[in-house]
Write a protein that holds these residues in place. Sequence first.
Motif, mmCIF file in Angstrom:
data_model
loop_
_atom_site.group_PDB
_atom_site.id
_atom_site.type_symbol
_atom_site.label_atom_id
_atom_site.label_comp_id
_atom_site.label_asym_id
_atom_site.label_seq_id
_atom_site.Cartn_x
_atom_site.Cartn_y
_atom_site.Cartn_z
ATOM 1 N N MET A 142 38.121 30.583 50.469
ATOM 2 C CA MET A 142 38.373 31.744 49.630
ATOM 3 C C MET A 142 37.239 31.955 48.632
ATOM 4 S SD MET A 142 42.507 31.522 48.993
ATOM 5 C CE MET A 142 42.647 33.128 48.257
ATOM 6 N N ASP A 143 36.703 30.862 48.104
ATOM 7 C CA ASP A 143 35.599 30.991 47.168
ATOM 8 C C ASP A 143 34.344 31.505 47.871
ATOM 9 O OD1 ASP A 143 34.632 30.705 44.495
ATOM 10 O OD2 ASP A 143 33.512 28.934 45.146
ATOM 11 N N GLU A 144 34.129 31.068 49.093
ATOM 12 C CA GLU A 144 33.002 31.586 49.866
ATOM 13 C C GLU A 144 33.182 33.077 50.141
ATOM 14 O OE1 GLU A 144 30.746 30.831 54.173
ATOM 15 O OE2 GLU A 144 32.357 29.489 53.526
ATOM 16 N N LEU A 145 34.399 33.470 50.522
ATOM 17 C CA LEU A 145 34.671 34.882 50.790
ATOM 18 C C LEU A 145 34.514 35.733 49.533
ATOM 19 C CD1 LEU A 145 37.832 34.463 53.067
ATOM 20 C CD2 LEU A 145 35.583 35.276 53.816
ATOM 21 N N SER A 146 34.768 35.135 48.382
ATOM 22 C CA SER A 146 34.695 35.891 47.126
ATOM 23 C C SER A 146 33.292 36.404 46.836
ATOM 24 C CB SER A 146 35.178 35.029 45.960
ATOM 25 O OG SER A 146 34.198 34.077 45.575
ATOM 26 N N GLN A 147 32.297 35.887 47.545
ATOM 27 C CA GLN A 147 30.925 36.343 47.338
ATOM 28 C C GLN A 147 30.631 37.634 48.112
ATOM 29 O OE1 GLN A 147 29.212 34.713 45.046
ATOM 30 N NE2 GLN A 147 30.889 33.228 44.874
ATOM 31 N N HIS A 148 31.516 38.016 49.017
ATOM 32 C CA HIS A 148 31.320 39.254 49.775
ATOM 33 C C HIS A 148 31.511 40.437 48.826
ATOM 34 C CE1 HIS A 148 31.886 42.471 52.689
ATOM 35 N NE2 HIS A 148 31.475 41.664 53.658
ATOM 36 N N PRO A 149 30.630 41.418 48.851
ATOM 37 C CA PRO A 149 30.728 42.521 47.887
ATOM 38 C C PRO A 149 32.005 43.359 47.989
ATOM 39 C CG PRO A 149 29.061 42.965 49.561
ATOM 40 C CD PRO A 149 29.432 41.531 49.706
ATOM 41 N N SER A 150 32.670 43.352 49.134
ATOM 42 C CA SER A 150 33.890 44.147 49.294
ATOM 43 C C SER A 150 35.159 43.357 48.983
ATOM 44 C CB SER A 150 33.980 44.709 50.715
ATOM 45 O OG SER A 150 32.971 45.673 50.932
ATOM 46 N N ILE A 151 35.044 42.044 48.856
ATOM 47 C CA ILE A 151 36.210 41.205 48.561
ATOM 48 C C ILE A 151 36.272 40.992 47.054
ATOM 49 C CG2 ILE A 151 37.318 38.975 48.924
ATOM 50 C CD1 ILE A 151 36.097 38.917 51.713
ATOM 51 N N LEU A 210 42.234 28.912 39.019
ATOM 52 C CA LEU A 210 41.855 29.355 37.675
ATOM 53 C C LEU A 210 40.474 28.839 37.296
ATOM 54 C CD1 LEU A 210 45.302 28.807 35.925
ATOM 55 C CD2 LEU A 210 44.244 30.999 36.475
ATOM 56 N N ASN A 211 40.207 27.580 37.610
ATOM 57 C CA ASN A 211 38.897 27.010 37.290
ATOM 58 C C ASN A 211 37.777 27.690 38.064
ATOM 59 O OD1 ASN A 211 39.878 25.142 35.434
ATOM 60 N ND2 ASN A 211 40.258 23.593 36.995
ATOM 61 N N LEU A 212 38.081 28.110 39.291
ATOM 62 C CA LEU A 212 37.066 28.751 40.122
ATOM 63 C C LEU A 212 36.713 30.155 39.640
ATOM 64 C CD1 LEU A 212 38.127 27.790 43.767
ATOM 65 C CD2 LEU A 212 35.931 27.275 42.680
ATOM 66 N N TRP A 213 37.740 30.942 39.237
ATOM 67 C CA TRP A 213 37.530 32.391 39.135
ATOM 68 C C TRP A 213 37.809 33.018 37.777
ATOM 69 C CZ3 TRP A 213 41.031 31.906 43.853
ATOM 70 C CH2 TRP A 213 40.268 31.523 44.972
ATOM 71 N N GLY A 227 44.051 31.820 32.157
ATOM 72 C CA GLY A 227 42.959 32.642 32.650
ATOM 73 C C GLY A 227 43.201 33.510 33.850
ATOM 74 N N ALA A 228 44.421 33.596 34.375
ATOM 75 C CA ALA A 228 44.686 34.483 35.503
ATOM 76 C C ALA A 228 44.479 35.939 35.083
ATOM 77 C CB ALA A 228 46.110 34.294 36.018
ATOM 78 N N ASP A 229 44.068 36.760 36.029
ATOM 79 C CA ASP A 229 43.827 38.173 35.737
ATOM 80 C C ASP A 229 45.068 39.037 35.921
ATOM 81 O OD1 ASP A 229 40.886 38.002 35.321
ATOM 82 O OD2 ASP A 229 40.978 37.249 37.375
ATOM 83 N N GLY A 230 46.045 38.527 36.657
ATOM 84 C CA GLY A 230 47.230 39.335 36.862
ATOM 85 C C GLY A 230 48.312 38.593 37.610
ATOM 86 N N LEU A 231 49.456 39.256 37.709
ATOM 87 C CA LEU A 231 50.636 38.712 38.371
ATOM 88 C C LEU A 231 51.110 39.696 39.428
ATOM 89 C CD1 LEU A 231 52.614 37.727 35.133
ATOM 90 C CD2 LEU A 231 51.095 36.235 36.478
ATOM 91 N N VAL A 232 51.768 39.153 40.475
ATOM 92 C CA VAL A 232 52.361 40.008 41.502
ATOM 93 C C VAL A 232 53.809 39.547 41.705
ATOM 94 C CG1 VAL A 232 52.035 41.056 43.770
ATOM 95 C CG2 VAL A 232 50.069 40.102 42.563
ATOM 96 N N PRO A 233 54.713 39.851 40.767
ATOM 97 C CA PRO A 233 56.090 39.335 40.798
ATOM 98 C C PRO A 233 57.076 40.330 41.416
ATOM 99 C CG PRO A 233 55.615 40.228 38.627
ATOM 100 C CD PRO A 233 54.411 40.523 39.495
ATOM 101 N N SER A 234 57.841 39.880 42.401
ATOM 102 C CA SER A 234 58.834 40.771 43.007
ATOM 103 C C SER A 234 59.905 41.166 41.998
ATOM 104 C CB SER A 234 59.481 40.103 44.224
ATOM 105 O OG SER A 234 60.169 38.912 43.867
ATOM 106 N N THR A 235 60.190 40.297 41.022
ATOM 107 C CA THR A 235 61.184 40.613 39.993
ATOM 108 C C THR A 235 60.738 41.811 39.162
ATOM 109 O OG1 THR A 235 61.771 38.270 39.917
ATOM 110 C CG2 THR A 235 62.527 39.621 38.096
ATOM 111 N N GLY A 236 59.454 42.139 39.204
ATOM 112 C CA GLY A 236 58.968 43.328 38.513
ATOM 113 C C GLY A 236 59.582 44.612 39.018
#
Length: 313
Positions: free
Chosen positions: A152-161, A178-181, A204-213
């Motif tokens: 996933m960290d390798e893929l994160s270098q792709h400009p579209s990901i 969290l430590n990675l990103w 340090g997370a940027d967001g949440l994706v909670p179904s309870t939302g």
Amino acid sequence: MNTEKKFQGTIVPVVAPLAHDYKLDKEAVERIFSHLYKSNASPFILGTTGESASLPQSFKEDYIKTAAKIRTKDVKLYAGISSNIVEDSIEFAKLCFDEGVDAVAATLPTYYHLSEDQMKRYFLELADGIPGPLIVYNIPATTHMSIPLSLMDELSQHPSIVGAKDSERSEKRLDECLNLWKNRSDFSYFLGWAAKSAHALINGADGLVPSTGNIAPSIYSAMFQAVLQKDYNLAFHYQIQSDRLGHLYQHDRSLGESLWALKVLMNELGLCESTMMPPLSGLSLTEENELRKGFHELIKREKITLNLLSHAS
């Protein structure tokens, strides 16, 4: 938590609101979106909570076009493009971006077990083939595979990901993400494990994706604000509310059963019907009535604010 990133905040994985004839309930989509917007939450349609694996293509296209028409332009719209057929995912992503979707998300295909190299080739083919931002979505509960963090960290270098949504239940993996990103300005990390929401945001997370939302997006909006103000005790207060709501409709139920229970609670709020797309279906009327009763008792006891619209009460 970096509030200046392009992709961040509460992203609610919206249910598929079905009429009794299994068609899209477009009025329910409008009610649900309005409910989310009151709490500064963004909709993510056609994900796991949205029964995407069971929906016909015509339904998905109708949902995308309907969502695009009623969305608020200053709030981002996300959509799932997951499929076992790479070409279908790419073509559907093109439709999504043509309609104004801001970013799409994709899980691994779910039929064959893939090697790490096959996973890499799959996501790179998607990223190279779609005309917009892609979020890599890790959810072993449905794909029965875990995407290695090194990949996933390798893929994160792709400009579209542009981000990762991770729903794997692992505290060690969460902290490693969290430590990675957390300090990457060009890549966002979203947690899809509601029970660790406060911990993730504080660290340090940027967001949440909670179904309870779907029923109480205000909890996560308030949690975000508490973290920004460094009131961590208050953030964990909202975590407890999230946990108890989640327990109400998820405990001792399969994933499919919990999605029905979630729709029952949304129906109690006037947001949508509880109809499920086959092969999923509802449980007994007795269980439904107990669920509705328990919901009202819980929100009264915990003093949970739902920020309902006047016509969704």
